[in-house]
Design an enzyme around this catalytic site. Structure first.
Site, short mmCIF file in Angstrom:
data_model
loop_
_atom_site.label_atom_id
_atom_site.label_comp_id
_atom_site.label_asym_id
_atom_site.label_seq_id
_atom_site.Cartn_x
_atom_site.Cartn_y
_atom_site.Cartn_z
CB CYS A 1 -0.94 -0.02 1.21
SG CYS A 1 -1.97 1.46 1.32
CB CYS B 1 -0.47 2.47 4.06
SG CYS B 1 -1.99 1.80 3.38
CG ASP B 2 3.25 1.18 4.45
OD1 ASP B 2 2.86 1.69 5.52
OD2 ASP B 2 2.97 0.02 4.11
#
Ligand code: NDP
Length: 323
Positions: free
Chosen positions: A141, A144-145
């Site tokens: 992701c 997300c990261d």
């Protein structure tokens, strides 16, 4: 006797799944006095339990780890008397009403409303290194990261819309993005491909496959091979993003609910309603596009509100019949 052992149990709201969608549905349903029972599924807490830091969920200005966030979701649901149970829903029968579900292949129970929040799972290449370094440079992701790889070099595997989107997103943060594409063309839509081609810091490695990852405790490089020439090399990247698709966890609904060609549950636009009265689908199990914790939570709220309205309507109908 534990409540879970009661036979012929009949509940108002049954929630299947324990990610942000399931717990949010539980918080809303419980506060509405519907006494929800939530079955966690095989991976309590869902996909967030395999994430490290979450920095894009509003309300956590300092960020929070995925596992910690899910503990807090659970606590909040239990504070309003959600009955959280460890178990897997293995079968459903939505042919009549109330609906019937089977837990762990043996216990049967009835529910007036069912909220499905079974989530989705990222697909992985199947390399041992992926598991070994998950959360240590390996991610599925970028939203997300990606932030953790600001100014660094990263690699993205895949050639569909997700991979193109992840590579474009990362190109704005990272110094350089390598896209590892196993064929000599991309599956992504033309517009997404164009976006990738236009980004100056994305290099596409055609006909390329991943052999393994370098690094003891953190990704330090990606070993790749050209499947046409056999040429091998190592990319010096600190991030390895796998974007080869997601699989919604909807197998048990295959023959009972309308699913799209990838297995996502089809809901009536703008609602969480499935084609069956009293069955609602929320979170990643029905969302192929956004797949974020915050959108899943929002959709869990929709599921609980839709279930509440459904139950209120049912009550009116039943009262009319008995008059
Ligand atoms: P897709 O199934 O469309 O693409 C998966 C990609 O991963 C393919 O390019 C495939 O390669 C590659 N792949 C699969 N397995 C491997 C492997 N073992 N090694 C290397 N590469 C592999 O999945 P997506 O998640 O990209 O998209 C799913 C759906 O969601 C699509 O319909 C897409 O359009 C949609 N979507 C839409 C978005 C939007 O509109 N903004 C954003 C994201 C997704 P190959 O091509 O060789 O098979």
């Amino acid at each position: 006797m534990k409540e879970d052992d009661i036979t012929n149990e009949h509940v108002q709201v049954l929630i299947i799944g324990s990610g942000p969608a399931g717990y949010t549905a539980a918080i809303y349903a419980a506060r509405a006095g519907l006494k929800p029972v939530l079955y966690t599924g095989a991976e309590p807490g869902g996909q967030l339990t395999i994430t490290t830091d979450v920095e894009n969920y509003p309300g956590y200005p300092e960020g929070v780890t995925g596992p910690q966030m899910m503990v807090e979701f659970q606590k909040q649901a239990e504070r309003f008397d959600t009955d959280v149970r460890y178990g897997v829903v293995t079968d459903v029968d939505f042919s009549g009403w109330p609906h019937e579900v089977t837990i762990d292949g043996k216990k049967k129970m009835k529910a007036d409303a069912v909220i499905i929040s079974t989530g989705a799972s990222a697909k992985w290449l199947g390399l041992a290194d992926e598991t070994r370094l998950n959360g240590q440079g390996v991610s599925a992701c970028a939203v997300c990261d990606g932030f953790f790889f600001k100014g660094q070099d990263v690699a993205v595997v895949g050639a569909g819309d997700t991979a193109a989107e992840e590579a474009s997103y990362l190109s704005k943060l990272a110094n350089k993005v390598y896209m590892i594409v196993r064929r000599d063309e991309m599956r992504a839509s033309k517009i997404m491909q164009q976006r990738v081609f236009n980004a100056k810091n994305i290099e596409i490695l055609w006909n390329t496959e991943t052999e393994g990852l370098i690094g003891e405790n953190q990704v330090e490089g990606v070993a790749i091979v050209n499947n046409k020439t056999g040429e091998k090399r190592v990319l010096n990247t600190t991030g390895f993003f796998v974007a080869i698709g997601h699989k919604p966890n909807t197998e048990i609904f295959e023959s009972v609910l309308d699913l799209d060609e990838s297995g996502y549950i089809i809901t009536k636009p703008g609602t969480s309603k499935t084609q069956i009265d009293g069955v609602f689908a929320t979170g990643d199990a029905q969302d192929r596009i956004y797949r974020q914790a915050v959108t899943a939570a929002g959709s869990g709220c929709m599921g609980a509100l839709d279930a509440e309205r459904f139950l209120a309507q049912k009550e009116v109908e039943l009262a009319e019949v008995t008059q």
